[in-house]
Design an enzyme around this catalytic site. Structure first.
Site: not given
Ligand code: NAP
Length: 568
Positions: A402-403, A530, A326, A426, A259, A357, A509
């Protein structure tokens, strides 16, 4: 770990240069039976030279194979070596500052050779006592079951000037026991947790009066798992400024070893001259994804966070909480809120999205006065978007994914007046997000769901927010773009819409310039990367903890430099 005495001396000089106060020479691997046959006293002479020429006071440790070390000659030879070093006859020589011996070996020595051991005689003769004995106990597997008995036995030795306890920490909670050991000790004590979970005990050793802590010159020269480098100890964690009053913060997640939050938050604490330190706080999650796995992950989160919060001596004042905890933080806070409504609170964003967070604890005389759980991820995305769009009211925004992150950002945007569509590969998950959020929104009609492919045929939105890991180094599709960007541009080329300037926020990022950021930049769109979001969520946490405005430019510089360095 000495394998060559000239090299060891130059490494000791490097350690001094890096800021070490004392150096430990582990000499057990230095003894080579083949070389010893040709010249039986060479190795002893070399060790005596090492001690004499050491640029820093030194500890000499020769661990036998019984103690987990590499020395395989007889026990009496080893004790003899120690005895000679302690006596250090020779005009120019001076003895080591300490010699380290395992408690059980000292016990055997005391019962088997009490009268004729030079080592014991020297240690017992206080006038000659220039070398102290570190009497130690180690367990590389876990916490020894008979730990208390071992400690009591070591305290019985009148020769022991320092007591050392080191075992593999099984969780963060083991550090709390090690701190208790330091507080309760009747003489100088070293109490360290080995492995990833034990870093806290190494860094916070001065807070609890620990005699010393160990660090390596480089990651590849560690002599026990979990040792920080001397540069990290002194630079990143500001070891020299850690004292009894130092407040403890950290990032709870799994994995957290890589991290960037410790780098950023410790730099801010240093900039503010704030009496705090920020540590990685690993709390593992269960391997599978079944409900019982989720329950066991929550159980370990709850037990660990509860222990850190409730420890009256740790001065735990707050934490960042990241994947996968979280949601666990919100659940934990709800439980505490029920029991202690006057103290605990949860902000509206965390309540509505079920994810938070950040944790802030306010204490007076160690007692918690206020505990606040809040979400800075959402304002960290919404704020820069609002600035780039000149307000959010009525703006059309596509949230892709949609995460947890998508859910939070979509909620924050709709709440502030934007018209948001959640796109996901999806559709069912996007629809679920909309249904869940609708219950908490005053204007649920401003939120809808679509499958990502549909995006290409729609007019250009005011902004696009990537909330998937697509484009991330080491992610599922590092070269990809989460939206059909080229198709969108082609479809809009004929409508005269192509020249419309939109805004892209990529939450990914690493790398800083993702394929989406690159494509949007070439199309002449505004981009928010990011790092900007990462810095903003950290800045908002830091402001809550320190009550001072966060040095965003400094934070930004540090993160971008680190990411560039790891990309090389
Ligand atoms: P998550 O809950 O795992 O959700 C990921 C989402 O991405 C899901 O909707 C998933 O689709 C989709 N996905 C995964 N692989 C894919 C692919 N190959 N093609 C298309 N869609 C795909 O993740 P999260 O916690 O929301 O985090 C998402 C992103 O936010 C992380 O990757 C991270 O880089 C970023 N983030 C950035 C910060 C920052 O401070 N900049 C902080 C936190 C997170 P399905 O629903 O179909 O599985």
């Amino acid at each position: 770990m000495v394998r060559d005495s000239a090299l060891a001396l130059s490494e000791a000089a490097n350690a001094k240069q890096a800021g070490a106060d004392i150096v430990e020479f582990r000499v057990d691997e230095f003894f080579d039976p083949v070389a010893a046959e040709a010249d039986p006293t060479r190795q002893e002479r070399e060790i005596a030279r090492l001690v004499t020429e050491s640029p820093l006071p030194c500890i000499v440790t020769c661990r036998s194979s019984k103690e987990g070390g590499g020395y395989s000659a007889s026990e009496s030879d080893r004790i003899d070596l120690y005895g000679k070093l302690v006596r250090s006859e020779g005009k120019h020589s001076h003895p080591p500052r300490y010699i380290d011996i395992e408690g059980f070996a000292l016990s055997a020595l005391r019962s088997e050779a009490p009268g004729n051991s030079q080592l014991l005689q020297s240690a017992a003769d206080e006038r000659d006592l220039t070398t102290g004995l570190i009497v130690s106990t180690h367990d590389f597997q876990g916490r020894p079951q008979d730990l208390t008995r071992r400690i009591l036995a070591m305290r019985e030795f009148p020769e022991a000037s320092v007591i050392k306890v080191a075992y593999r920490a099984r969780s963060l909670r083991d550090n709390l026991e090690l701190f208790e050991l330091l507080r309760d000790s009747d003489r100088p004590t070293i109490a360290l947790g080995m492995g990833e979970f034990g870093l806290m005990s190494r860094v916070l050793s001065p807070k609890f009066g620990g005699f010393l802590t160990f660090a390596s010159l480089r990651p590849e020269t560690v002599t026990a798992p979990g040792q920080p480098t001397v540069n990290d100890l002194l630079g990143l964690y500001r070891f020299r400024s850690i004292r009894k009053s130092t407040r403890v913060y950290g990032v709870i997640g799994w994995p957290v070893a890589h991290s960037m939050s410790p780098l950023v938050h410790n730099a801010v604490f240093a900039e503010h001259k704030f009496d705090g330190v920020y540590l990685p706080l690993p709390v593992p999650s269960a391997e599978g994804s079944s409900p019982s796995d989720a329950e066991s992950t929550f159980a370990s989160f709850k037990a660990t966070l509860g222990a850190l919060i409730d420890d009256p001596h740790l001065d735990f004042f707050g934490a960042s909480v990241t994947i996968p905890h979280k949601e666990n933080l919100v659940r934990f806070a709800r439980e505490r809120l029920k029991a202690d409504p006057g103290i605990w609170s949860l902000d509206a964003l965390s309540l509505a999205t079920g994810a938070a967070n950040s944790l802030l604890l306010e204490r007076e005389n160690k007692h918690i006065q206020r505990a606040r759980v809040f979400n800075t991820d959402i304002p960290a995305a919404v704020g820069p978007l609002r600035a780039a769009l000149g307000g959010l009211e009525g703006k059309s925004i596509a949230v892709i994914g949609a995460g947890g992150v998508a859910r939070g950002i979509a909620f924050g945007l709709v709440q502030d007046g934007a018209l948001v569509t959640v796109f996901n590969r999806t559709l069912a998950r996007a629809t679920e997000v909309v249904q869940v959020l609708a219950r908490h929104l005053q204007n649920p009609k401003n939120l809808s769901a679509e499958v990502t492919e549909a995006l290409a045929d729609l007019p250009i939105f005011d902004a696009y927010v990537n909330c998937t890991p697509v484009g991330m180094t080491g992610g599922p599709d590092s070269a990809g773009i989460a939206m059909p960007f080229d198709k969108l541009m082609a479809a809009n080329a004929n409508t005269g819409n192509k020249s419309r300037v939109s805004v892209v926020l990529d939450t990914v990022y690493n790398p800083v310039e993702t394929p989406l950021i690159r494509a949007a930049t070439s199309a002449g769109w505004k981009v928010i990367d990011g790092v900007t979001m990462f810095i903003e969520q950290a800045a908002l946490q830091s402001e809550a903890w320190t009550d001072k405005s966060a040095p965003r430019q400094l934070m930004d510089r540090i993160v971008r430099a680190k990411l560039n360095q790891t990309a090389e």
